[in-house]
Design an enzyme around this catalytic site. Structure first.
Site, PDB file in Angstrom:
ATOM      1  N   CYS A  56     -60.920  78.037 -60.651  1.00 60.46           N
ATOM      2  CA  CYS A  56     -59.943  77.820 -59.275  1.00 60.46           C
ATOM      3  C   CYS A  56     -58.882  76.700 -59.498  1.00 60.46           C
ATOM      4  CB  CYS A  56     -61.025  77.361 -58.295  1.00 60.46           C
ATOM      5  SG  CYS A  56     -60.331  77.185 -56.542  1.00 60.46           S
ATOM      6  N   CYS A  60     -60.553  70.252 -55.670  1.00 62.46           N
ATOM      7  CA  CYS A  60     -61.645  69.551 -54.778  1.00 62.46           C
ATOM      8  C   CYS A  60     -62.722  68.680 -55.782  1.00 62.46           C
ATOM      9  CB  CYS A  60     -62.547  70.654 -54.287  1.00 62.46           C
ATOM     10  SG  CYS A  60     -61.565  71.776 -53.456  1.00 62.46           S
ATOM     11  N   CYS A  63     -66.241  69.629 -57.067  1.00 62.37           N
ATOM     12  CA  CYS A  63     -66.518  71.177 -57.444  1.00 62.37           C
ATOM     13  C   CYS A  63     -66.235  71.741 -58.885  1.00 62.37           C
ATOM     14  CB  CYS A  63     -65.431  72.101 -56.703  1.00 62.37           C
ATOM     15  SG  CYS A  63     -65.983  73.804 -57.022  1.00 62.37           S
ATOM     16  N   CYS A 100     -74.574  85.344 -48.277  1.00 60.91           N
ATOM     17  CA  CYS A 100     -73.105  84.683 -48.438  1.00 60.91           C
ATOM     18  C   CYS A 100     -72.533  85.076 -49.704  1.00 60.91           C
ATOM     19  CB  CYS A 100     -73.008  83.225 -48.260  1.00 60.91           C
ATOM     20  SG  CYS A 100     -74.195  82.953 -46.722  1.00 60.91           S
ATOM     21  N   CYS A 132     -71.586  87.304 -44.915  1.00 59.27           N
ATOM     22  CA  CYS A 132     -70.683  86.091 -45.081  1.00 59.27           C
ATOM     23  C   CYS A 132     -69.782  85.962 -46.182  1.00 59.27           C
ATOM     24  CB  CYS A 132     -71.714  84.827 -44.875  1.00 59.27           C
ATOM     25  SG  CYS A 132     -70.704  83.256 -45.045  1.00 59.27           S
TER      26      CYS A 132
END
Ligand code: SAM
Ligand code: DTB
Ligand code: SF4
Length: 328
Positions: A56, A60, A63, A100, A132
């Site tokens: 990604c 963050c 993460c 999710c 989700c």
């Protein structure tokens, strides 16, 4: 204590005063609010799957999936549709009501991968599970496509306060986050939004985040409260574990400020004793992630959770419409 707040919603001082109350009266109040809005003994089980892991572009600091840090998580291709449906079927068999799907994206990108995610939503919905997705920022048009595919809920966390945001994430802004929540609201997708504690934030940062969530119009439908899972290679790898009493306070305040929401005791449960988890439930947590894995890190073993439910006499939610909140 009644909850007074101004026409413009809660102030930081009001939220802080609740957070700082002596613990036992705080728990009493949270439980009182809980019983007004929710069944006394049920717990929602949600199962997570990472349908697109790693690589990604966001930074963050917590993460393991960010490509800014050297972690053991490598970028993988999006999972096959059949594998996701098979996992959803297993989630249903173990008693989860919500499935999710996590996607390690900064933002949703139109194209074949998004099309496959839409197909996953359709397939999971057909199994009778609540659907989700969490896939980063999105436009209203993309939100509308998810809604059409049968998406019930989108998870998009604020993570911390506006003031603390840039010490955790520099590649997007708080307003970017709020704009996505607005797009979801416009197309009628329910919002799941919460945050993380244990990243070095102040108590005011925690209260400010809860204040922002509570003042959303409407407030989120569910609020995940994560305790940081420190992961090797991330800038927060060496953060000391939080004192579970802070987590209990956080959940109690969330319950009081956002009475209708399901409050989810989310990441970090492996570091909590059974007693600490039960105290979180007494404070108003009525949802957990169930299954052996979160996205890339382990979750408590299913059998240990089942044993905890048995010991406490908790009932796993049978369907997602049996809470008092949903019935109202
Ligand atoms: N990429 C999307 C996004 O950021 O919105 C969705 C996936 S992201 C992994 C979902 C949430 O997981 C984050 O907002 C964060 O709150 C939580 N999370 C990620 N890593 C975590 C960690 N190490 N400990 C606790 N929570 C974490
Ligand atoms: C949320 O608030 N917590 C979940 C879910 N939403 C997507 C994710 C927790 C991730 C923990 C770290 C990992 O397993 O990679
Ligand atoms: Fe991780 Fe999501 Fe941040 Fe990407 S946007 S680094 S997946 S938390």
């Amino acid at each position: 204590m009644s909850q007074k707040h101004s026409a413009h919603g809660f102030t930081l001082e009001e939220v802080r005063a609740i957070y700082d109350r002596p613990l036992l009266p705080l728990l009493d109040e949270a439980r009182r609010v809980h019983l007004q809005h929710h069944a006394e003994n049920d717990i929602e089980l949600c199962t997570l799957i990472s349908v697109k892991t790693g690589g990604c572009s966001e930074d963050c600091a917590y993460c393991p999936q960010s490509n800014h840090y050297e972690t053991k998580v490598d970028a993988e291709k999006v999972l096959d549709l059949e594998d996701v449906i098979a996992a959803a079927r297993r989630a249903k068999e173990i008693g989860s009501t919500r499935f999710c799907m996590g996607v390690a994206w900064r933002e949703v990108k139109d194209g074949p991968t998004f099309d496959r995610i839409l197909a996953m939503v359709r397939g999971v919905k057909e199994l009778g599970l609540e659907t989700c997705v969490t896939a980063g920022m999105l436009t209203e048009l993309q939100a509308a496509r998810l809604k059409d595919a049968g998406l019930d809920v989108y998870n998009h966390n604020l993570d911390t306060s506006r003031e603390n945001y840039h010490s955790i994430i520099t590649t997007r802004s708080y307003d970017d986050r709020l704009r996505t929540l607005e797009s979801l609201h416009k197309v009628g997708i329910r919002v799941c939004s919460g945050g993380i504690i244990g990243m070095g934030e102040s108590v005011d940062d925690r209260c400010e985040m809860l204040r922002t969530l509570a003042n959303l119009d409407p407030p989120p439908d569910s609020v995940p409260v994560n305790a940081l899972v420190p992961v090797e290679g991330t800038p927060l790898a060496n953060m000391p574990p939080i004192d579970p009493i802070h987590l209990v306070r956080m959940i109690a305040v969330a319950r009081i400020l956002i009475p209708h929401a399901r409050i989810r005791l989310s990441a970090g449960r492996r570091s909590l004793s059974r007693e600490a988890q039960l105290m979180c439930m007494l404070a108003g947590a009525n949802s957990i992630f169930f299954g052996d894995k979160l996205l890339t890190t382990p979750n408590p073993e299913q059998n240990d959770d089942l044993e905890l439910f048995r010991a406490a006499g908790l009932n796993a939610m049978i369907s997602h419409s049996n809470s008092k909140a949903a019935a109202e």
